[in-house]
Design a protein around this motif. Structure first.
Motif, PDB file in Angstrom:
ATOM      1  N   CYS A 142       0.860  -1.096  -0.009  1.00 40.41           N
ATOM      2  CA  CYS A 142       0.074  -0.057   0.190  1.00 40.41           C
ATOM      3  C   CYS A 142       0.848   1.192  -0.003  1.00 40.41           C
ATOM      4  O   CYS A 142       0.381   2.269  -0.324  1.00 40.41           O
ATOM      5  CB  CYS A 142      -1.015   0.048   1.204  1.00 40.41           C
ATOM      6  N   THR A 143       2.069   1.212   0.720  1.00 39.39           N
ATOM      7  CA  THR A 143       2.927   2.402   0.882  1.00 39.39           C
ATOM      8  C   THR A 143       3.088   3.231  -0.455  1.00 39.39           C
ATOM      9  O   THR A 143       3.228   4.253  -0.637  1.00 39.39           O
ATOM     10  CB  THR A 143       3.932   1.907   1.540  1.00 39.39           C
ATOM     11  N   PRO A 144       3.929   2.470  -1.489  1.00 44.93           N
ATOM     12  CA  PRO A 144       4.464   3.200  -2.504  1.00 44.93           C
ATOM     13  C   PRO A 144       3.279   3.667  -3.529  1.00 44.93           C
ATOM     14  O   PRO A 144       3.481   4.395  -4.390  1.00 44.93           O
ATOM     15  CB  PRO A 144       5.419   2.234  -3.341  1.00 44.93           C
ATOM     16  N   VAL A 145       2.121   3.116  -3.489  1.00 43.15           N
ATOM     17  CA  VAL A 145       0.989   3.608  -4.429  1.00 43.15           C
ATOM     18  C   VAL A 145       0.358   4.879  -3.756  1.00 43.15           C
ATOM     19  O   VAL A 145      -0.624   5.579  -4.575  1.00 43.15           O
ATOM     20  CB  VAL A 145      -0.068   2.183  -4.595  1.00 43.15           C
ATOM     21  N   CYS A 146       0.754   5.264  -2.747  1.00 44.33           N
ATOM     22  CA  CYS A 146      -0.177   6.492  -1.931  1.00 44.33           C
ATOM     23  C   CYS A 146       0.538   7.526  -2.505  1.00 44.33           C
ATOM     24  O   CYS A 146       1.617   7.750  -2.383  1.00 44.33           O
ATOM     25  CB  CYS A 146       0.171   6.389  -0.499  1.00 44.33           C
ATOM     26  N   PRO A 147      -0.340   8.396  -3.333  1.00 43.59           N
ATOM     27  CA  PRO A 147       0.106   9.723  -3.985  1.00 43.59           C
ATOM     28  C   PRO A 147       0.432  10.695  -3.026  1.00 43.59           C
ATOM     29  O   PRO A 147       1.056  11.614  -3.435  1.00 43.59           O
ATOM     30  CB  PRO A 147      -0.971   9.839  -4.789  1.00 43.59           C
ATOM     31  N   ASP A 148      -0.057  10.574  -1.919  1.00 42.22           N
ATOM     32  CA  ASP A 148       0.322  11.539  -0.644  1.00 42.22           C
ATOM     33  C   ASP A 148       1.095  11.205   0.126  1.00 42.22           C
ATOM     34  O   ASP A 148       1.367  11.922   1.492  1.00 42.22           O
ATOM     35  CB  ASP A 148      -1.006  12.082  -0.168  1.00 42.22           C
TER      36      ASP A 148
ATOM     37  N   LEU B 297       2.525   2.183   9.592  1.00 41.48           N
ATOM     38  CA  LEU B 297       1.723   2.713  10.755  1.00 41.48           C
ATOM     39  C   LEU B 297       0.268   3.008  10.227  1.00 41.48           C
ATOM     40  O   LEU B 297       0.126   3.190   9.121  1.00 41.48           O
ATOM     41  CB  LEU B 297       2.503   3.800  11.431  1.00 41.48           C
ATOM     42  N   ASN B 298      -0.460   3.797  11.401  1.00 45.56           N
ATOM     43  CA  ASN B 298      -1.703   4.261  10.883  1.00 45.56           C
ATOM     44  C   ASN B 298      -1.622   5.365   9.815  1.00 45.56           C
ATOM     45  O   ASN B 298      -0.599   5.985   9.811  1.00 45.56           O
ATOM     46  CB  ASN B 298      -2.494   4.667  12.007  1.00 45.56           C
ATOM     47  N   PHE B 299      -2.607   5.727   9.167  1.00 48.14           N
ATOM     48  CA  PHE B 299      -2.574   6.717   8.136  1.00 48.14           C
ATOM     49  C   PHE B 299      -2.300   8.488   8.787  1.00 48.14           C
ATOM     50  O   PHE B 299      -2.602   8.487   9.880  1.00 48.14           O
ATOM     51  CB  PHE B 299      -3.975   6.804   7.413  1.00 48.14           C
ATOM     52  N   ASP B 300      -1.527   8.690   7.813  1.00 49.34           N
ATOM     53  CA  ASP B 300      -1.461  10.538   8.154  1.00 49.34           C
ATOM     54  C   ASP B 300      -2.721  11.006   7.614  1.00 49.34           C
ATOM     55  O   ASP B 300      -2.823  11.526   6.336  1.00 49.34           O
ATOM     56  CB  ASP B 300      -0.142  10.759   7.471  1.00 49.34           C
ATOM     57  N   TYR B 301      -3.811  11.100   8.509  1.00 47.69           N
ATOM     58  CA  TYR B 301      -4.901  11.711   8.024  1.00 47.69           C
ATOM     59  C   TYR B 301      -4.936  13.273   7.697  1.00 47.69           C
ATOM     60  O   TYR B 301      -5.920  13.882   7.121  1.00 47.69           O
ATOM     61  CB  TYR B 301      -6.040  11.256   9.081  1.00 47.69           C
ATOM     62  N   ASP B 302      -4.126  13.920   8.163  1.00 48.41           N
ATOM     63  CA  ASP B 302      -3.707  15.344   7.762  1.00 48.41           C
ATOM     64  C   ASP B 302      -3.619  15.559   6.220  1.00 48.41           C
ATOM     65  O   ASP B 302      -3.830  16.511   5.767  1.00 48.41           O
ATOM     66  CB  ASP B 302      -2.834  15.742   8.758  1.00 48.41           C
ATOM     67  N   HIS B 303      -3.113  14.497   5.794  1.00 45.61           N
ATOM     68  CA  HIS B 303      -2.719  14.712   4.308  1.00 45.61           C
ATOM     69  C   HIS B 303      -3.363  13.592   3.415  1.00 45.61           C
ATOM     70  O   HIS B 303      -3.534  13.985   2.030  1.00 45.61           O
ATOM     71  CB  HIS B 303      -1.004  14.648   4.134  1.00 45.61           C
ATOM     72  N   CYS B 304      -3.871  12.610   3.901  1.00 44.30           N
ATOM     73  CA  CYS B 304      -4.532  11.654   3.051  1.00 44.30           C
ATOM     74  C   CYS B 304      -6.020  12.315   2.447  1.00 44.30           C
ATOM     75  O   CYS B 304      -6.732  12.916   3.228  1.00 44.30           O
ATOM     76  CB  CYS B 304      -5.041  10.376   3.795  1.00 44.30           C
ATOM     77  N   LYS B 305      -6.124  11.960   1.143  1.00 45.87           N
ATOM     78  CA  LYS B 305      -7.204  12.659   0.587  1.00 45.87           C
ATOM     79  C   LYS B 305      -8.360  11.613   0.274  1.00 45.87           C
ATOM     80  O   LYS B 305      -9.421  11.901  -0.405  1.00 45.87           O
ATOM     81  CB  LYS B 305      -6.973  13.274  -0.758  1.00 45.87           C
ATOM     82  N   GLY B 306      -8.191  10.484   0.701  1.00 45.04           N
ATOM     83  CA  GLY B 306      -9.230   9.323   0.646  1.00 45.04           C
ATOM     84  C   GLY B 306      -9.142   8.855  -0.833  1.00 45.04           C
ATOM     85  O   GLY B 306     -10.253   8.380  -1.078  1.00 45.04           O
TER      86      GLY B 306
END
Length: 100
Positions: free
Chosen positions: A55-61, A72-81
């Motif tokens: 999951c990590t390398p595919v996250c654009p943010d 670890l858990n998501f960085d919701y301050d920057h995750c756009k969902g």
């Protein structure tokens, strides 16, 4: 005329602002808390996660932190969902929920 947005502050004259406050510089979501744009939220299920890190390398943010080869858990301050991480997870350890 393009303006360096990083040099603009609250006291900048209106002539120095770009049309629609568009950014003309390279930028990343690390500079802005873009998580408030999210309409869907990824929920990580650590008990199901196999720590494959697919999951990590595919996250654009870059919103999936990894420490000592463990996610670890998501960085919701920057995750756009966007949900790309949920589609990449072969174990169903990330579920998308509606809302922030």
């Amino acid at each position: 005329m393009r303006t360096d947005v990083s040099k603009i502050n609250e006291k900048s004259p209106h002539q120095d602002l770009t049309e629609g406050l568009m950014l003309f510089n390279a930028g990343t979501t690390k500079e802005f808390e873009t998580g408030e744009w999210r309409t869907n939220t990824p929920v990580w299920k650590p008990d199901v996660c196999k720590q494959c890190l697919l999951c990590t390398p595919v996250c654009p943010d870059s919103s999936i932190p990894v420490v000592d080869s463990k996610r670890l858990n998501f960085d919701y301050d920057h995750c756009k969902g966007c949900g790309i991480c949920a589609k990449a997870c072969p174990f169903g350890a990330i579920e998308m929920k509606e809302g922030r």
